[in-house]
Scaffold this motif. Structure first.
Motif: not given
Length: 319
Positions: A32-45
């Motif tokens: 990705s171009r910049r670090q951003r959080a997904p729309y829904q949190p998940h431990g897999a990230w």
């Protein structure tokens, strides 16, 4: 372990697709171009490798495809390719180096419908910059797959919805006020007779389709698939259903297009025109048959989940 590089993986679909990939045993690299959080949190990230590349700058320098190839992927999933030149740069760099390349397209490769539901075999008649560009990418990737053996699959979502952002509403634009008005029994206006259609899909069902394409690689390569809910909605039926969620009867006034347009902000009117001029109503029979795609959500179920999130955020008022 199979290495899967996903370009633009923290967006609407990636929020659901990345955890699915991790749980399926893939080693996932999100570009990705910049670090951003997904729309829904998940431990897999926590198991995902994050790589920062400015795609626009890298493509201008002619290095983006080579940078993706340098990650040594087995699978590449491109969620954010919008020009033919972008697709060409990736294909040229990845040819002979990947097992599977999956491209996220759009049902706007189709223009106005003739027979509905529209199938993937329907001749393309796109209009507008977005649909026209995506159609050119589709034609190129299909040709590369069928003529030159590049292992590409194209998945064409409808109007993607889910908790975390405002869904396409019954007036055909994205202002959440329409949901508030329907929830409170207030009047909304629809263009014409409200019989134009929109075709939603939940972001997790789009994620499912990518997983099914990976699982059914031999059936998926060299093909395009619609990825939508089982049925489209008319604007009128959509409005009536939303009002019913709140125990209300939809208070709808119908106006001729030009009169309706004149009463709207220019951006909302343009968004509505784009949607009603397309009036998509797409078949998923091919994806069901070849990929075993089985969407969990109807259009209304997907929108309901999104609207409930908007209510919790105080973006939609029910009283």
């Amino acid at each position: 372990m199979t290495r899967a590089v996903i370009i633009g993986g923290s967006g609407h679909v990636g929020t659901y697709l990345v955890p699915r990939l991790v749980h399926a045993g893939y080693q996932v690299i999100n570009v990705s171009r910049r670090q951003r959080a997904p729309y829904q949190p998940h431990g897999a990230w926590q198991q995902v490798e994050q790589v920062t590349i400015d795609r626009t700058a890298a493509e201008s320098a002619g290095t983006f495809g080579d940078q993706i190839a340098a990650l040594q992927p087995d699978v590449v999933i491109d969620m954010i390719c919008f020009t033919l030149e972008s697709a060409q740069q990736l294909v040229e760099a990845l040819h002979g180096k990947v097992q599977h390349f999956l491209h996220c397209g759009t049902i706007w490769i189709h223009g106005p419908s003739v027979e509905v539901p529209t199938t993937e075999m329907t001749p393309r008649r796109p209009f507008g910059d977005y649909g026209t560009r995506k159609t050119a990418i589709e034609a190129y990737l299909l040709d590369e797959a069928r003529r030159n053996g590049f292992p590409s699959t194209q998945l064409h979502p409808g109007h993607i919805v889910g908790p975390g952002w405002a869904p396409l509403n019954p007036e055909g634009h994205f202002n959440p006020r329409v949901f508030s008005d329907l929830a409170q029994g207030l009047e909304i206006t629809l263009p014409n007779l409200g019989m134009e259609t929109v075709h939603h899909v939940h972001a997790d069902d789009v994620a499912q389709s990518f997983m099914q394409a990976l699982a059914n690689r031999s059936q998926a390569i060299g093909e395009s698939f619609h990825v939508v809910s089982p049925a489209a909605l008319t604007l009128r039926g959509y409005a009536e259903a939303v009002a019913g969620w709140f125990g209300k009867r939809a208070n709808i006034r119908y106006l001729p297009w030009e009169e309706w347009r004149a009463g709207q902000p220019a951006d909302q009117a343009q968004a509505t025109w784009d949607h009603i001029a397309h009036s998509p109503n797409c078949s998923i029979a091919k994806a069901q048959r070849l990929l075993h795609y089985q969407p969990r959500y109807s259009s209304l179920q997907a929108v309901y989940e999104a609207v409930q999130w908007l209510i919790m955020q105080d973006t939609v008022a029910t009283e």
